[in-house]
Motif scaffolding. Sequence first.
Motif, mmCIF file in Angstrom:
data_model
loop_
_atom_site.group_PDB
_atom_site.id
_atom_site.type_symbol
_atom_site.label_atom_id
_atom_site.label_comp_id
_atom_site.label_asym_id
_atom_site.label_seq_id
_atom_site.Cartn_x
_atom_site.Cartn_y
_atom_site.Cartn_z
ATOM 1 N N LEU A 67 -49.370 16.516 -53.282
ATOM 2 C CA LEU A 67 -48.928 15.117 -53.338
ATOM 3 C C LEU A 67 -48.745 14.653 -54.777
ATOM 4 C CD1 LEU A 67 -51.135 13.356 -50.626
ATOM 5 C CD2 LEU A 67 -48.758 14.067 -50.428
ATOM 6 N N SER A 68 -47.724 13.840 -54.979
ATOM 7 C CA SER A 68 -47.516 13.242 -56.301
ATOM 8 C C SER A 68 -48.262 11.916 -56.370
ATOM 9 C CB SER A 68 -46.025 13.015 -56.546
ATOM 10 O OG SER A 68 -45.587 11.880 -55.835
ATOM 11 N N LEU A 95 -48.091 -3.046 -43.464
ATOM 12 C CA LEU A 95 -47.923 -1.615 -43.740
ATOM 13 C C LEU A 95 -46.516 -1.329 -44.267
ATOM 14 C CD1 LEU A 95 -49.770 0.057 -40.704
ATOM 15 C CD2 LEU A 95 -50.511 0.000 -43.084
ATOM 16 N N PRO A 129 -41.774 12.357 -57.576
ATOM 17 C CA PRO A 129 -42.047 12.363 -56.133
ATOM 18 C C PRO A 129 -41.933 13.771 -55.555
ATOM 19 C CG PRO A 129 -40.503 10.621 -56.700
ATOM 20 C CD PRO A 129 -40.677 11.447 -57.932
ATOM 21 N N SER A 130 -42.853 14.087 -54.666
ATOM 22 C CA SER A 130 -42.845 15.395 -54.030
ATOM 23 C C SER A 130 -42.379 15.237 -52.574
ATOM 24 C CB SER A 130 -44.269 15.955 -54.088
ATOM 25 O OG SER A 130 -44.565 16.712 -52.962
ATOM 26 N N TRP A 166 -43.710 16.368 -50.109
ATOM 27 C CA TRP A 166 -44.918 16.180 -49.297
ATOM 28 C C TRP A 166 -45.338 14.713 -49.213
ATOM 29 C CZ3 TRP A 166 -46.795 20.128 -46.444
ATOM 30 C CH2 TRP A 166 -46.368 21.410 -46.766
ATOM 31 N N ASP A 167 -44.875 13.910 -50.162
ATOM 32 C CA ASP A 167 -45.187 12.470 -50.102
ATOM 33 C C ASP A 167 -44.640 11.845 -48.823
ATOM 34 O OD1 ASP A 167 -46.374 12.632 -52.582
ATOM 35 O OD2 ASP A 167 -44.563 12.032 -53.665
ATOM 36 N N VAL A 191 -47.129 11.218 -46.135
ATOM 37 C CA VAL A 191 -47.919 9.983 -46.266
ATOM 38 C C VAL A 191 -47.091 8.799 -45.748
ATOM 39 C CG1 VAL A 191 -49.099 8.435 -47.869
ATOM 40 C CG2 VAL A 191 -49.179 10.893 -48.248
ATOM 41 N N VAL A 192 -45.806 8.759 -46.159
ATOM 42 C CA VAL A 192 -44.920 7.679 -45.707
ATOM 43 C C VAL A 192 -44.808 7.716 -44.179
ATOM 44 C CG1 VAL A 192 -42.551 6.801 -45.762
ATOM 45 C CG2 VAL A 192 -43.619 7.630 -47.873
ATOM 46 N N VAL A 225 -47.918 6.360 -42.532
ATOM 47 C CA VAL A 225 -48.002 4.891 -42.595
ATOM 48 C C VAL A 225 -47.058 4.270 -41.549
ATOM 49 C CG1 VAL A 225 -47.570 2.859 -44.048
ATOM 50 C CG2 VAL A 225 -48.681 4.868 -45.027
ATOM 51 N N ILE A 226 -45.833 4.825 -41.461
ATOM 52 C CA ILE A 226 -44.870 4.313 -40.475
ATOM 53 C C ILE A 226 -45.403 4.532 -39.058
ATOM 54 C CG2 ILE A 226 -42.557 4.661 -39.498
ATOM 55 C CD1 ILE A 226 -41.604 5.301 -42.375
ATOM 56 N N LEU A 233 -48.486 4.749 -38.056
ATOM 57 C CA LEU A 233 -49.573 3.809 -37.792
ATOM 58 C C LEU A 233 -49.013 2.424 -37.475
ATOM 59 C CD1 LEU A 233 -52.635 3.237 -37.727
ATOM 60 C CD2 LEU A 233 -52.509 2.738 -40.160
ATOM 61 N N GLY A 234 -47.995 2.025 -38.253
ATOM 62 C CA GLY A 234 -47.358 0.724 -38.023
ATOM 63 C C GLY A 234 -46.731 0.646 -36.639
ATOM 64 N N VAL A 240 -49.534 0.467 -33.955
ATOM 65 C CA VAL A 240 -50.135 -0.882 -33.843
ATOM 66 C C VAL A 240 -49.142 -1.843 -33.180
ATOM 67 C CG1 VAL A 240 -51.075 -2.850 -35.132
ATOM 68 C CG2 VAL A 240 -51.654 -0.538 -35.823
ATOM 69 N N THR A 241 -47.847 -1.698 -33.516
ATOM 70 C CA THR A 241 -46.829 -2.556 -32.913
ATOM 71 C C THR A 241 -46.801 -2.369 -31.397
ATOM 72 O OG1 THR A 241 -45.480 -2.382 -34.910
ATOM 73 C CG2 THR A 241 -44.377 -3.163 -32.935
ATOM 74 N N PHE A 271 -50.119 -3.630 -29.902
ATOM 75 C CA PHE A 271 -50.321 -5.074 -30.020
ATOM 76 C C PHE A 271 -49.256 -5.885 -29.281
ATOM 77 C CE2 PHE A 271 -50.716 -9.204 -32.024
ATOM 78 C CZ PHE A 271 -52.085 -9.342 -32.054
ATOM 79 N N VAL A 286 -40.286 -8.558 -33.725
ATOM 80 C CA VAL A 286 -40.243 -8.297 -35.161
ATOM 81 C C VAL A 286 -40.005 -9.597 -35.901
ATOM 82 C CG1 VAL A 286 -39.048 -7.110 -37.023
ATOM 83 C CG2 VAL A 286 -39.405 -5.945 -34.858
ATOM 84 N N VAL A 336 -40.581 -9.799 -39.563
ATOM 85 C CA VAL A 336 -40.098 -9.480 -40.911
ATOM 86 C C VAL A 336 -39.527 -8.076 -40.898
ATOM 87 C CG1 VAL A 336 -40.771 -9.187 -43.315
ATOM 88 C CG2 VAL A 336 -41.879 -10.920 -41.924
#
Lengths: 173, 136
Positions: free
Chosen positions: A107-108, A145, B11-12, B14-15, B18-19, B22-23, B25-26, B29-30, B33, B133, B135
């Motif tokens: 990771l960066s 998020l 930026p790698s 592999w990042d 992570v993105v 996060v998406i 998880l969002g 939850v959407t 919820f 939605v 925002v």
Amino acid sequence: MTGMKITTKKLALCAVLTALALGLSTLENLFPISLVVPLPGVKLGLANIVTVFALYELGAPSALVILVARCLLGSLFAGNASALIFSLLGGFTAMLVMIALKQLPVLSIYGVSIGGAAAHNIGQMGAAIITLGNTMVLGYLPFLLAVSLFTGALTGFVSGLLFRAMKNINLSH
Amino acid sequence: MTSRQSPKLKPSPWDAIVVAAVIALGVFVTVVFYGGKSADHDLKCVVSAGSKTVDTIALRDAAKAPIARTYQGNGYTLHMTVTADGVCVSESDCPSQDCVHTGTITRSGQSIVCLPAQIVIHLEGTANSGPDVIVG
């Protein structure tokens, strides 16, 4: 215990970084992005630049000390004790996630920073649920998020600039 | 200061994991919820201060004329306006003003949160609808 030894220079650097984080927090409050994105608790997280920098430059224990000092002093200066639980829970969650992600060499700084920003919002959401005693605030989490993808990338970008600028400066001697 | 570890500054690929996390998880939850929420029919506005419900107003009761209510919490005062179409905080003396800037909520599952006043205004309905939605 040699790893835990704190030199005067390191102590001074921690103090300077804490002051910088406090300054960035104050600056951020002058230009709230909640005017553009009306979500409770939404922030750019400029002080996170300092946290990311400290995490890589000084290591997790020092970064944690800077974080706690920033949260306590920020709450004290603002005269808002109720904000302390938000900043502490958000900060701790972000720190834990960033420490974990930092262990992954693939990771960066962007990936670590985005993970930290998202975790910060999750921590603050937890604080909101505790404070309000109401889970309805969870409805804001997806939007927070989404914002954290932007703010995390921004923090990673600025931290990257900082590391590039400091390439020729050795803070350890 | 032996703990220095130079980060990867570019930026790698592999990042993206992570993105994506996060998406994901969002989205999760959407769905959890908002997914099973009723909406848009027989909406009622539920006002909570802390964990206590302090007021419940059916939006149909505001069909003829808007209903204005004032709530106080944690030393702050919120002025809420209910119409047949939705609910908004028209005025507040809280420092952040997030509750006012949220604008009018019109769908079931949406809420207005005032953290300084510790007041949550939430819309509930009776029929099913998809995720909402606010925002982009």
